[in-house]
Design an enzyme around this catalytic site. Sequence first.
Site, PDB file in Angstrom:
ATOM      1  N   PHE A   1      10.460  19.723   9.273  1.00 47.71           N
ATOM      2  CA  PHE A   1       9.353  20.263  10.064  1.00 47.71           C
ATOM      3  C   PHE A   1       8.464  21.160   9.212  1.00 47.71           C
ATOM      4  CE2 PHE A   1       7.736  23.700  12.902  1.00 47.71           C
ATOM      5  CZ  PHE A   1       6.847  22.918  13.632  1.00 47.71           C
ATOM      6  N   GLN A   2       7.173  20.886   9.213  1.00 47.43           N
ATOM      7  CA  GLN A   2       6.155  21.616   8.462  1.00 47.43           C
ATOM      8  C   GLN A   2       6.434  21.618   6.958  1.00 47.43           C
ATOM      9  OE1 GLN A   2       5.452  25.476  10.375  1.00 47.43           O
ATOM     10  NE2 GLN A   2       3.868  24.517  11.640  1.00 47.43           N
TER      11      GLN A   2
ATOM     12  N   MET B   1     -29.871  20.404   3.134  1.00 42.93           N
ATOM     13  CA  MET B   1     -30.002  19.685   1.871  1.00 42.93           C
ATOM     14  C   MET B   1     -29.727  18.196   2.054  1.00 42.93           C
ATOM     15  SD  MET B   1     -30.979  20.236  -1.200  1.00 42.93           S
ATOM     16  CE  MET B   1     -30.706  21.913  -1.749  1.00 42.93           C
TER      17      MET B   1
ATOM     18  N   GLU C   1      -6.651  29.482   7.930  1.00 44.76           N
ATOM     19  CA  GLU C   1      -6.286  29.649   6.518  1.00 44.76           C
ATOM     20  C   GLU C   1      -7.473  29.440   5.585  1.00 44.76           C
ATOM     21  OE1 GLU C   1      -2.471  28.450   8.658  1.00 44.76           O
ATOM     22  OE2 GLU C   1      -4.571  27.754   8.654  1.00 44.76           O
TER      23      GLU C   1
ATOM     24  N   LYS D   1      11.979  29.097   2.155  1.00 46.33           N
ATOM     25  CA  LYS D   1      12.407  30.146   3.076  1.00 46.33           C
ATOM     26  C   LYS D   1      13.750  30.737   2.679  1.00 46.33           C
ATOM     27  CE  LYS D   1      12.671  31.201   8.009  1.00 46.33           C
ATOM     28  NZ  LYS D   1      12.481  30.681   9.383  1.00 46.33           N
TER      29      LYS D   1
END
Length: 575
Positions: free
Chosen positions: A128-129, A487, A66, A178
């Site tokens: 869940f999630q 750096m 992602e 959903k």
Amino acid sequence: MNTRVREVKGRELKDENQEMSGSSMLIQALARENVDTIFGYPGGAILPTYDEIYRTGIRHILSRHEQGAIHAAEGYARVSGKPGVCVVTSGPGATNVVTGIADAMIDSLPLVVVTGQVATSVIGTDAFQEADILGITMPITKHNFQARTVEDLPRIIREAFHIATTGRPGPVVIDLPKDVSIASGMFHYDDEPNLPGYQPTYTPNKLQIRKLAEAVTKAKRPVILSGAGILHAGASPELLEFVEQQQIPVASTLLGLGGFPGTHELALGMAGMHGTYAANMALHEADLLINIGARFDDRVTGNLEHFAPQATVAHIDVDPAEIGKIIETHIPVVGDAKEALRLLNEVNPQPGESVRWRMKVDEWQQEFPLWYKEGSEYIKPQKLTELVYEKTNGEAIITTDVGQHQMWAAQYYKFDHPNAWVTSGGLGTMGFGFPAAIGAQFAEPDRQVVAILGDAGFQMTMQELSILQELNLPVKVLLVNNASLGMVRQWQQLFYEERYSNSLFPIQPDFVKMAEAYDIKGYKITDENEVAGVLEEAFNYNGPVVIDCRVHEEENVYPMIAPGQGHHQMEGVKP
């Protein structure tokens, strides 16, 4: 009634005022916002939307993480000027794009990020999630929404695009449960957004424009600080007209590069910590500083006690919150940079008596140019960037990660055109440059895109090589490989008595073999005499290329303003 039917890859989208699912509404709305590309990654909570993507055939680019999707959307937005769209699932899918959202927020990039969410009936139960993406992203978005009913979804999407792309651009999150994506309702998308509390100011106050014009006429040592606001407003032509009319030198911020032609005789280059001597001294000695679309970032200003101590400060910005936030502003101008410059050009103030000033600035440029020592057994990264500029005729889109390679690219690639420089500024996000190059290539498929990356940042998102292979995108990946966090190592050398704590990479992957594992052409260069030929071959090849360029790990970026110092206290301005 305007039904605005659109074709997407040969499949006709539905008319408005029909009953359809929330997921179908989302895809219909994206079409009506002229979205041609979605970057994302599917998962359980967002599957109804992905099923609709399959049905309609709208172009979706499947990232391998992602993080890659959100940075690709940023690159697309930065180059195209259109909102980048990213679609991910709930929980880890949503949290994996948080860094990209924060990056887009601080760098003012228009994004619409759709995150799946668990069903409304179980929100707040640690399902869940499930993740509270509204709470997580509230401080790092311009606005965020959660669609609780399907009837609200068209309005939310319309408002999201309006907010993301107007005023100061920024990211907007739409959290889509959903059950809302499955539910059905009537789709209507013609209504204009009604947001009484959100009314960006585009037309500046004409009295303030006159004050600025008078200050220009009185000034003997004027300088312009050109920021990313010039690019977001599409104001490069108006800025060029104003500068040539008034003969005022221009320093650019890191994100403002390309807003004013880098090869113009009045261009001083980048200002700030690793800016040019001429740009920084012009800011220090100026009696009038005109900031256009920059937010006075600390990497630009250095020590505030020493910043532009003699200057009357004018600040043009579409975001009123930025004016006076860091630097006291004597002439505030709230409005769109393009409109403000148009009005200034109409006023056409008489230029001040600044001939001696321009001569002084020219002396600084001649006496203290950017420099590096040649003749090393290693490839010089500065010379490497100059060769990329030469081989691309200065016409490429350049993306970078963050660090030394980013500063060398900013210093030595002269950007003459807007929206050709794609980098992470305010947040300084490693792993940004490679997926951003993919997004940039989709925004400008006929342009040469070169990702100049550090070996460390590339390893954070190099799984996106799959996209180059799958779609044969002709992105050229150029690794400035110093086997270290460059750096970080430089700062440890200069300020931590050479205690290189976890900044060196004694073991690295074979990047050429890595490229070849994805069926991508790879090169490794260790000799500076090989660089020009390999670049020539790579840029003439119609496909993706990875070039591993080995540079010395102790090569540092100069000049430099050390922490706590002012523009007049630069180090490393001469060999």
